[in-house]
Scaffold this motif. Structure first.
Motif, mmCIF file in Angstrom:
data_model
loop_
_atom_site.group_PDB
_atom_site.id
_atom_site.type_symbol
_atom_site.label_atom_id
_atom_site.label_comp_id
_atom_site.label_asym_id
_atom_site.label_seq_id
_atom_site.Cartn_x
_atom_site.Cartn_y
_atom_site.Cartn_z
ATOM 1 N N ARG A 1 -18.865 0.412 -26.331
ATOM 2 C CA ARG A 1 -18.227 0.086 -27.755
ATOM 3 C C ARG A 1 -19.250 1.245 -28.648
ATOM 4 O O ARG A 1 -18.607 2.106 -29.613
ATOM 5 C CB ARG A 1 -18.081 -1.075 -28.133
ATOM 6 C CG ARG A 1 -17.389 -1.099 -29.456
ATOM 7 C CD ARG A 1 -17.128 -2.561 -29.945
ATOM 8 N NE ARG A 1 -18.207 -3.459 -30.012
ATOM 9 C CZ ARG A 1 -18.619 -4.855 -30.170
ATOM 10 N NH1 ARG A 1 -17.460 -5.283 -30.304
ATOM 11 N NH2 ARG A 1 -19.803 -5.076 -30.337
ATOM 12 N N GLU A 2 -20.407 1.005 -28.668
ATOM 13 C CA GLU A 2 -21.433 1.640 -29.616
ATOM 14 C C GLU A 2 -21.402 3.230 -29.119
ATOM 15 O O GLU A 2 -21.190 4.085 -30.073
ATOM 16 C CB GLU A 2 -22.920 1.275 -29.305
ATOM 17 C CG GLU A 2 -22.824 -0.330 -29.892
ATOM 18 C CD GLU A 2 -22.647 -0.019 -31.406
ATOM 19 O OE1 GLU A 2 -23.350 0.798 -32.138
ATOM 20 O OE2 GLU A 2 -22.041 -1.111 -31.849
ATOM 21 N N GLU A 3 -21.048 3.596 -27.774
ATOM 22 C CA GLU A 3 -21.250 4.923 -27.384
ATOM 23 C C GLU A 3 -19.674 5.483 -27.960
ATOM 24 O O GLU A 3 -19.754 6.663 -28.429
ATOM 25 C CB GLU A 3 -21.119 4.983 -26.035
ATOM 26 C CG GLU A 3 -20.970 6.705 -25.469
ATOM 27 C CD GLU A 3 -22.381 6.940 -25.671
ATOM 28 O OE1 GLU A 3 -22.491 8.323 -25.737
ATOM 29 O OE2 GLU A 3 -23.513 6.601 -25.705
ATOM 30 N N LYS B 1 -18.185 4.616 -30.653
ATOM 31 C CA LYS B 1 -18.475 4.883 -32.270
ATOM 32 C C LYS B 1 -19.289 5.928 -32.576
ATOM 33 O O LYS B 1 -18.978 6.744 -33.596
ATOM 34 C CB LYS B 1 -19.002 3.418 -32.736
ATOM 35 C CG LYS B 1 -18.217 2.496 -32.876
ATOM 36 C CD LYS B 1 -18.820 1.334 -33.439
ATOM 37 C CE LYS B 1 -18.223 -0.131 -33.635
ATOM 38 N NZ LYS B 1 -18.911 -1.003 -34.036
ATOM 39 N N GLN B 2 -20.093 6.368 -31.755
ATOM 40 C CA GLN B 2 -21.214 7.399 -31.910
ATOM 41 C C GLN B 2 -20.309 8.926 -31.513
ATOM 42 O O GLN B 2 -20.202 9.746 -32.590
ATOM 43 C CB GLN B 2 -22.378 7.384 -31.052
ATOM 44 C CG GLN B 2 -23.349 6.618 -31.363
ATOM 45 C CD GLN B 2 -24.461 6.408 -30.388
ATOM 46 O OE1 GLN B 2 -24.622 7.107 -29.574
ATOM 47 N NE2 GLN B 2 -25.609 5.407 -30.777
ATOM 48 N N VAL B 3 -19.355 8.931 -30.684
ATOM 49 C CA VAL B 3 -18.653 9.949 -30.422
ATOM 50 C C VAL B 3 -17.581 10.092 -31.569
ATOM 51 O O VAL B 3 -17.459 11.474 -31.902
ATOM 52 C CB VAL B 3 -17.893 9.577 -29.247
ATOM 53 C CG1 VAL B 3 -16.822 10.933 -29.010
ATOM 54 C CG2 VAL B 3 -18.984 9.806 -27.836
ATOM 55 N N ASP B 4 -17.078 9.156 -31.890
ATOM 56 C CA ASP B 4 -16.312 9.211 -33.080
ATOM 57 C C ASP B 4 -16.721 9.802 -34.341
ATOM 58 O O ASP B 4 -16.364 10.558 -35.369
ATOM 59 C CB ASP B 4 -15.609 8.047 -33.580
ATOM 60 C CG ASP B 4 -14.450 7.587 -32.457
ATOM 61 O OD1 ASP B 4 -14.055 8.444 -31.901
ATOM 62 O OD2 ASP B 4 -14.151 6.498 -32.400
ATOM 63 N N ARG B 5 -18.319 9.594 -34.616
ATOM 64 C CA ARG B 5 -18.899 9.929 -35.804
ATOM 65 C C ARG B 5 -19.225 11.240 -35.831
ATOM 66 O O ARG B 5 -19.343 11.853 -36.775
ATOM 67 C CB ARG B 5 -20.079 9.056 -36.006
ATOM 68 C CG ARG B 5 -19.828 7.662 -36.330
ATOM 69 C CD ARG B 5 -21.353 6.936 -36.500
ATOM 70 N NE ARG B 5 -21.129 5.505 -36.585
ATOM 71 C CZ ARG B 5 -21.882 4.551 -35.950
ATOM 72 N NH1 ARG B 5 -23.083 5.165 -35.531
ATOM 73 N NH2 ARG B 5 -21.764 3.356 -36.147
ATOM 74 N N GLU B 6 -19.011 12.019 -34.463
ATOM 75 C CA GLU B 6 -19.666 13.336 -34.448
ATOM 76 C C GLU B 6 -18.546 14.241 -34.573
ATOM 77 O O GLU B 6 -17.457 13.970 -34.862
ATOM 78 C CB GLU B 6 -20.118 13.615 -32.849
ATOM 79 C CG GLU B 6 -21.398 12.875 -32.674
ATOM 80 C CD GLU B 6 -22.077 13.017 -31.376
ATOM 81 O OE1 GLU B 6 -21.290 13.692 -30.402
ATOM 82 O OE2 GLU B 6 -23.059 12.300 -31.182
#
Length: 55
Positions: free
Chosen positions: A46-48, A50-55
């Motif tokens: 889930r954290e991974e 979220k990080q991809v969505d932020r980029e």
């Protein structure tokens, strides 16, 4: 009003299922450790995401 009744039944069933699974995991230490590992894995994914969505 009928939908509210079904929603209450569904919520009760989910809460009951979570309670039973939690109790079973507490009773079997090996299963409990596997559940902890699985939850950590799901959180990491889930954290991974979220990080991809932020980029």
């Amino acid at each position: 009003m009928e939908i509210a009744g079904w929603a209450a039944v569904a919520l009760g069933a989910v809460m009951g299922g979570v309670t039973v699974v939690g109790h079973l995991c507490d009773q079997v230490p090996a299963l409990s450790q596997k559940m902890i590992t699985a939850i950590r894995s799901v959180r990491a994914v889930r954290e991974e995401i979220k990080q991809v969505d932020r980029e």
